[in-house]
Design a protein around this motif. Structure first.
Motif, short mmCIF file in Angstrom:
data_model
loop_
_atom_site.label_atom_id
_atom_site.label_comp_id
_atom_site.label_asym_id
_atom_site.label_seq_id
_atom_site.Cartn_x
_atom_site.Cartn_y
_atom_site.Cartn_z
N TYR A 72 0.93 -1.27 0.09
CA TYR A 72 0.13 -0.04 -0.09
C TYR A 72 0.71 1.28 -0.04
O TYR A 72 0.44 2.18 -0.67
CB TYR A 72 -1.08 0.02 1.32
CG TYR A 72 -1.54 1.56 1.48
CD1 TYR A 72 -2.54 1.67 0.93
CD2 TYR A 72 -1.12 2.21 2.76
CE1 TYR A 72 -2.94 3.12 1.09
CE2 TYR A 72 -1.29 3.47 2.60
CZ TYR A 72 -2.56 4.10 2.04
OH TYR A 72 -2.82 5.22 2.44
N SER A 97 7.15 2.57 -7.73
CA SER A 97 6.09 2.61 -6.94
C SER A 97 4.64 2.79 -7.43
O SER A 97 3.69 2.13 -7.17
CB SER A 97 6.16 3.61 -5.85
OG SER A 97 7.34 3.28 -5.14
N LEU A 98 4.81 3.78 -8.62
CA LEU A 98 3.60 4.23 -9.24
C LEU A 98 3.08 2.72 -10.12
O LEU A 98 1.91 2.48 -10.38
CB LEU A 98 3.85 5.48 -10.15
CG LEU A 98 2.42 5.95 -10.94
CD1 LEU A 98 1.21 6.32 -9.99
CD2 LEU A 98 2.90 6.86 -11.77
N VAL A 103 0.51 0.59 -4.90
CA VAL A 103 1.14 1.46 -4.18
C VAL A 103 0.08 2.78 -4.29
O VAL A 103 0.11 3.33 -5.34
CB VAL A 103 2.44 2.00 -4.40
CG1 VAL A 103 3.15 3.07 -3.36
CG2 VAL A 103 3.38 0.57 -4.12
N LYS A 104 -0.16 3.34 -2.90
CA LYS A 104 -1.27 4.45 -3.06
C LYS A 104 -0.28 5.66 -2.28
O LYS A 104 -0.92 6.76 -2.37
CB LYS A 104 -2.63 4.36 -2.43
CG LYS A 104 -3.29 3.17 -2.76
CD LYS A 104 -3.51 3.54 -4.55
CE LYS A 104 -4.38 2.18 -5.03
NZ LYS A 104 -4.42 2.24 -6.37
N HIS A 105 0.65 5.38 -1.71
CA HIS A 105 1.32 6.46 -0.60
C HIS A 105 2.77 6.34 -0.65
O HIS A 105 3.27 5.20 -0.29
CB HIS A 105 0.39 6.61 0.67
CG HIS A 105 1.03 7.68 1.58
ND1 HIS A 105 0.36 7.92 2.55
CD2 HIS A 105 1.71 8.84 1.28
CE1 HIS A 105 0.99 8.95 3.36
NE2 HIS A 105 1.70 9.65 2.44
N SER A 141 3.10 12.31 -8.66
CA SER A 141 1.84 12.38 -8.00
C SER A 141 0.59 13.52 -8.45
O SER A 141 -0.41 13.14 -8.38
CB SER A 141 2.21 12.80 -6.31
OG SER A 141 1.13 12.92 -5.44
N SER A 144 -0.98 11.85 -11.31
CA SER A 144 -1.83 10.82 -10.98
C SER A 144 -3.03 11.26 -10.67
O SER A 144 -4.05 10.54 -9.98
CB SER A 144 -1.24 9.80 -10.07
OG SER A 144 -1.17 10.58 -8.66
N GLN A 147 -4.18 10.38 -7.02
CA GLN A 147 -4.47 8.98 -6.80
C GLN A 147 -3.26 8.27 -6.04
O GLN A 147 -3.47 7.10 -5.22
CB GLN A 147 -4.89 8.18 -7.71
CG GLN A 147 -6.23 8.71 -8.49
CD GLN A 147 -7.34 8.77 -7.59
OE1 GLN A 147 -7.56 7.64 -6.89
NE2 GLN A 147 -7.89 10.00 -7.18
N PHE A 148 -2.00 8.88 -6.32
CA PHE A 148 -0.60 8.47 -5.93
C PHE A 148 -0.24 9.77 -4.65
O PHE A 148 0.13 10.41 -5.30
CB PHE A 148 0.23 8.14 -6.99
CG PHE A 148 1.57 7.70 -6.43
CD1 PHE A 148 1.83 6.42 -5.88
CD2 PHE A 148 2.76 8.54 -6.81
CE1 PHE A 148 2.85 5.99 -5.73
CE2 PHE A 148 3.75 8.12 -6.28
CZ PHE A 148 4.15 6.74 -5.77
N SER A 150 1.86 11.81 -1.98
CA SER A 150 3.47 11.84 -1.69
C SER A 150 3.52 12.81 -0.45
O SER A 150 2.78 13.66 -0.50
CB SER A 150 4.12 12.17 -3.02
OG SER A 150 3.68 13.60 -3.30
N SER A 213 -0.53 15.06 2.73
CA SER A 213 -0.43 14.92 1.04
C SER A 213 0.61 16.08 0.77
O SER A 213 -0.12 17.30 0.92
CB SER A 213 -1.60 14.96 0.34
OG SER A 213 -1.42 14.89 -0.90
#
Length: 305
Positions: A72, A97-98, A103-105, A141, A144, A147-148, A150, A213
């Motif tokens: 995650y 990661s993307l 992976v969301k964070h 980020s 995206s 949605q991703f 950072s 975020s």
């Protein structure tokens, strides 16, 4: 389902603290090492982390994505042994990661933008590299559509460095007198902190992605001059400890293996200090009680023989 966080360089000072705190807070943790038989690897495994032998250096983003799949979150700190290709390494991990899909964070350990702060005068590779990676992470980020997520953390001068890079040294001919020698001006106040506190901050960021975020969370338990540092050592040890301020040119010639890099950093600190005013240090103090230098020295039972 319990969220899985991949911690890169989990056996280093920062990563070790992050792994431990994430486990305490109920996350599943996967971390990576070049040596499964090291004491730290065994300790983290004993705490419940999944410890994998894997060398990220030279790997493509596609290969790294396969390793991160199912996570995650990702905690990224770029330190030795990756400094030779630090930007390439950090960018590849961020892209991977993307690419991993799950992976969301991502939380990245960054430093102030010394080039921007000094108008291009300061050339500090460790700072420049991390700022390049941070910039790239922010870009992907944004692309995206958030949605991703950072987030960022920024560490001060470690209290632990007084055990390694610049410990008090006994004065010749005086068994009860010691000095701490650094190229900081006598009135320079620097930000210090216990690197073990970083885990609590990073865990809080993973628990509250929307709140953090795009945010940099610097932490600092103390802003101290060299004389104040020496006073704390004297108080804790019962020995006379003084601060010895020398020029950066003189310090760079010392036997310390990192002396040249430290001298360059102190040229920057002496003019601009450690954290810029744009770094909001109240975030960290609202997250956790930070360990000040006196508490740190007493916690480790620091002594001067």
């Amino acid at each position: 389902m319990t969220k899985l966080i991949s911690v890169l360089n989990g056996t280093g000072f920062q990563g070790r603290s992050v792994v431990k705190e994430l486990i305490k807070d109920g996350f599943k943790v996967k971390t990576f090492t070049r040596n499964l038989n090291s004491n730290v690897s065994k300790e983290l495994k004993g705490l419940g982390a999944e410890v994998i032998e894997y060398d990220f250096e030279g790997k493509s983003k596609e290969e790294i994505a396969q390793v991160l799949e199912g996570s995650y979150g990702v905690y990224l700190v770029t330190l030795t042994p990756y400094t030779k290709n630090e930007v390439e390494y950090g960018v590849n991990v961020a892209d991977a990661s993307l690419l991993a899909g799950t992976v969301k964070h991502i939380v990245f350990s960054t430093l102030p933008n010394a080039m921007e702060i000094t108008g291009g005068k300061a050339r500090l590779p460790d700072y420049e590299n991390k700022c390049e990676i941070e910039k790239h992470i922010r870009q992907i980020s944004k692309q995206s559509n958030d949605q991703f997520v950072s987030s960022f953390v920024s560490a001060p001068m470690y209290h632990q460095n007084f055990q390694t890079y610049y410990p008090p040294v006994k004065t010749q001919g005086d068994s009860d007198s010691y000095s701490i020698t650094l190229p900081g001006k006598p009135d320079l106040k620097l930000d210090y902190g216990d690197i073990n506190d970083i885990g609590k901050i990073v865990s809080e960021q993973f628990k509250n992605p929307a709140k953090y975020s795009g945010i940099i969370v610097p932490f600092s338990s103390d802003e101290l001059t060299g004389d104040q540092v020496a006073e704390i050592f004297s108080k804790v040890t019962g020995k006379k400890v003084v601060y010895n301020s020398i020029s950066t040119a003189e310090y760079s010639k010392s036997n310390n293996l990192e002396a040249g890099a430290y001298a360059d950093m102190f040229d920057y600190y002496n003019e601009f200090s450690y954290f810029p005013s744009s770094f909001d240090k109240t975030f960290a103090k609202n997250i956790t009680k930070l360990t000040n230098l006196e508490e740190f020295l007493r916690n480790i039972n620091f002594k001067l023989e």
